[in-house]
Enzyme design. Sequence first.
Site, PDB file in Angstrom:
ATOM      1  N   CYS A 166       0.868  -1.188   0.000  1.00 38.01           N
ATOM      2  CA  CYS A 166       0.000   0.000   0.000  1.00 38.01           C
ATOM      3  C   CYS A 166       0.896   1.226   0.000  1.00 38.01           C
ATOM      4  CB  CYS A 166      -0.913  -0.007   1.225  1.00 38.01           C
ATOM      5  SG  CYS A 166      -1.913   1.481   1.348  1.00 38.01           S
ATOM      6  N   HIS A 218      -2.151  -4.882 -10.567  1.00 44.68           N
ATOM      7  CA  HIS A 218      -2.835  -3.739 -11.173  1.00 44.68           C
ATOM      8  C   HIS A 218      -3.143  -4.011 -12.627  1.00 44.68           C
ATOM      9  CE1 HIS A 218      -2.388  -0.859  -7.852  1.00 44.68           C
ATOM     10  NE2 HIS A 218      -1.306  -1.573  -7.571  1.00 44.68           N
ATOM     11  N   GLU A 266     -10.153   0.023  -6.117  1.00 47.16           N
ATOM     12  CA  GLU A 266      -9.211  -0.837  -5.395  1.00 47.16           C
ATOM     13  C   GLU A 266      -9.821  -2.185  -5.020  1.00 47.16           C
ATOM     14  OE1 GLU A 266      -6.822   0.466  -2.196  1.00 47.16           O
ATOM     15  OE2 GLU A 266      -6.715   2.535  -2.913  1.00 47.16           O
ATOM     16  N   CYS A 271      -4.790   6.069  -4.930  1.00 47.57           N
ATOM     17  CA  CYS A 271      -4.125   4.785  -4.665  1.00 47.57           C
ATOM     18  C   CYS A 271      -2.664   4.951  -5.053  1.00 47.57           C
ATOM     19  CB  CYS A 271      -4.790   3.670  -5.484  1.00 47.57           C
ATOM     20  SG  CYS A 271      -3.950   2.076  -5.333  1.00 47.57           S
ATOM     21  N   GLY A 282      -1.382   2.262  -7.265  1.00 53.47           N
ATOM     22  CA  GLY A 282      -2.093   2.460  -8.524  1.00 53.47           C
ATOM     23  C   GLY A 282      -1.454   3.570  -9.339  1.00 53.47           C
TER      24      GLY A 282
HETATM   25  N1  LIG Z   1      -6.305  -2.254  -2.350  1.00 48.99           N
HETATM   26  C1  LIG Z   1      -4.921  -2.578  -2.536  1.00 48.99           C
HETATM   27  C2  LIG Z   1      -4.078  -2.285  -1.330  1.00 48.99           C
HETATM   28  C3  LIG Z   1      -4.048  -0.828  -0.940  1.00 48.99           C
HETATM   29  C4  LIG Z   1      -3.417   0.073  -1.999  1.00 48.99           C
HETATM   30  C5  LIG Z   1      -3.302   1.481  -1.531  1.00 48.99           C
HETATM   31  N2  LIG Z   1      -4.450   2.203  -1.257  1.00 48.99           N
HETATM   32  C6  LIG Z   1      -2.158   2.262  -2.109  1.00 48.99           C
HETATM   33  O1  LIG Z   1      -2.075   3.458  -1.806  1.00 48.99           O
HETATM   34  O2  LIG Z   1      -1.299   1.700  -2.767  1.00 48.99           O
HETATM   35  C7  LIG Z   1      -4.766  -4.065  -2.904  1.00 48.99           C
HETATM   36  O3  LIG Z   1      -5.642  -4.854  -2.562  1.00 48.99           O
HETATM   37  O4  LIG Z   1      -3.762  -4.415  -3.516  1.00 48.99           O
END
Ligand SMILES: N[C@@H](CCC[C@H](N)C(=O)O)C(=O)O
Length: 292
Positions: free
Chosen positions: A75, A172, A221, A230, A233
Site C-alpha cells: 500500500c 494492477h 481498489e 491509490c 495504482g
Molecule cells: N487495495 C490494494 C491495497 C491498498 C493500496 C493502496 N491504497 C495504495 O495506496 O497503494 C490491494 O488490494 O492491492
Amino acid sequence: MRIRFTKMQGAGNDFVVLDETAGPLGLTPGQYRFLADRHFGVGADQILSVRPSPAAGVDFQYVIHNADGGEVEQCGNGARCFMRFVRERGLTDKDVVRVQTLSGVIAPRMTADGRVTVDMGPPVFEPVRVPFDTAGLDPQPDGGWHTWHLALSAEADGPIVPVAVLSMGNPHAVQLVDDIETAPVAEQGPRIEHHPRFPQRVNAGFLQVVDRTHVRLRVFERGAGETLACGTGACAAVVAGIRLGRLDRRVDVETRGGILTIEWAGGEADPVLMTGPAVTVFAGEIDVPDEL
Ligand SMILES: N[C@@H](CCC[C@H](N)C(=O)O)C(=O)O
C-alpha cells in the site's frame, strides 16, 4: 477489547494505523472490517499495523489489511503515513527507514518540505508473478510494449477493455481513458477486480493522459472500492504509461484526493519513487467487539 488507533490520510486514501510494536493485537478479519466500517467503526480504506523488525537490516514490519478484512501485499499511500506515524510516535528518529512488507522491502524517506518519498522497488511485469492468467490470450503490441484485451463478460458482444497488467507488489490492471470524469469506474471496476484471469483479484486503474508529465487517475481498489487515491495504482499507471510510450519519467498524478509525483527511470530493475503527503487526522480509542 479496547484499542488505541491513529487515523491518517495520504491524498485522501485513509487509514486506521495501529501500533503493534509491543506485540500483535491478534485481530480477526471481522475486526479489521469493523475498524474500517464508516458507520459502526472508525472508517478507513485500509488498516495499517506497525510491527517490530522481523529481520536484521530492516527497521519495521508493515502489515496491511483492506477494508474487506483481507491482508494484502502493498500500500503506497499507507507507506507514507507509516513513515510519518513512526516518526511522530518517536519509534525512530531516522529520516529513511527500511520496512518489510509481504512483497519485499520498501524505503520511505522524509523530505525537507514535509512530504514523504517512498522507494517502492521495481515493477514486476511477468504475468505469472502478478498473478495474471494469459492462457489463450495474445499480447496486443502498443507503443513499445503491449496491452491485453480483457473480455468483461462471457457474451460475444460484451465489452472488451485493453489493459496494461503489472505488479507493484500488488496486482494492477490499467486502462487508458479519454476523460476520467466519465470513465466507467463504478461499472467496470468490480468486474475487472473479480475477473477470473486474476486469481488474487486486481486493482483496476483508469488513466487519462493530459500531457507527458501530467495524468489524471481513478482506481477501483481490490477490497476497498474506489478510493480518493491509490499510491501503488499511481506507480503502476505511470510505469504503464512510460512503457506504452505516452509519458516522461517524472509525472504528476492528479487524483481526487491530491497530487502524487511518480518517477521511474525505465529499466526493469529501476525502483519506482513515489512522493506525496501524509497527514495525521486524529487519534482515539475504540471498543472492538470480541465476537467478530
Ligand atoms: N487495495 C490494494 C491495497 C491498498 C493500496 C493502496 N491504497 C495504495 O495506496 O497503494 C490491494 O488490494 O492491492
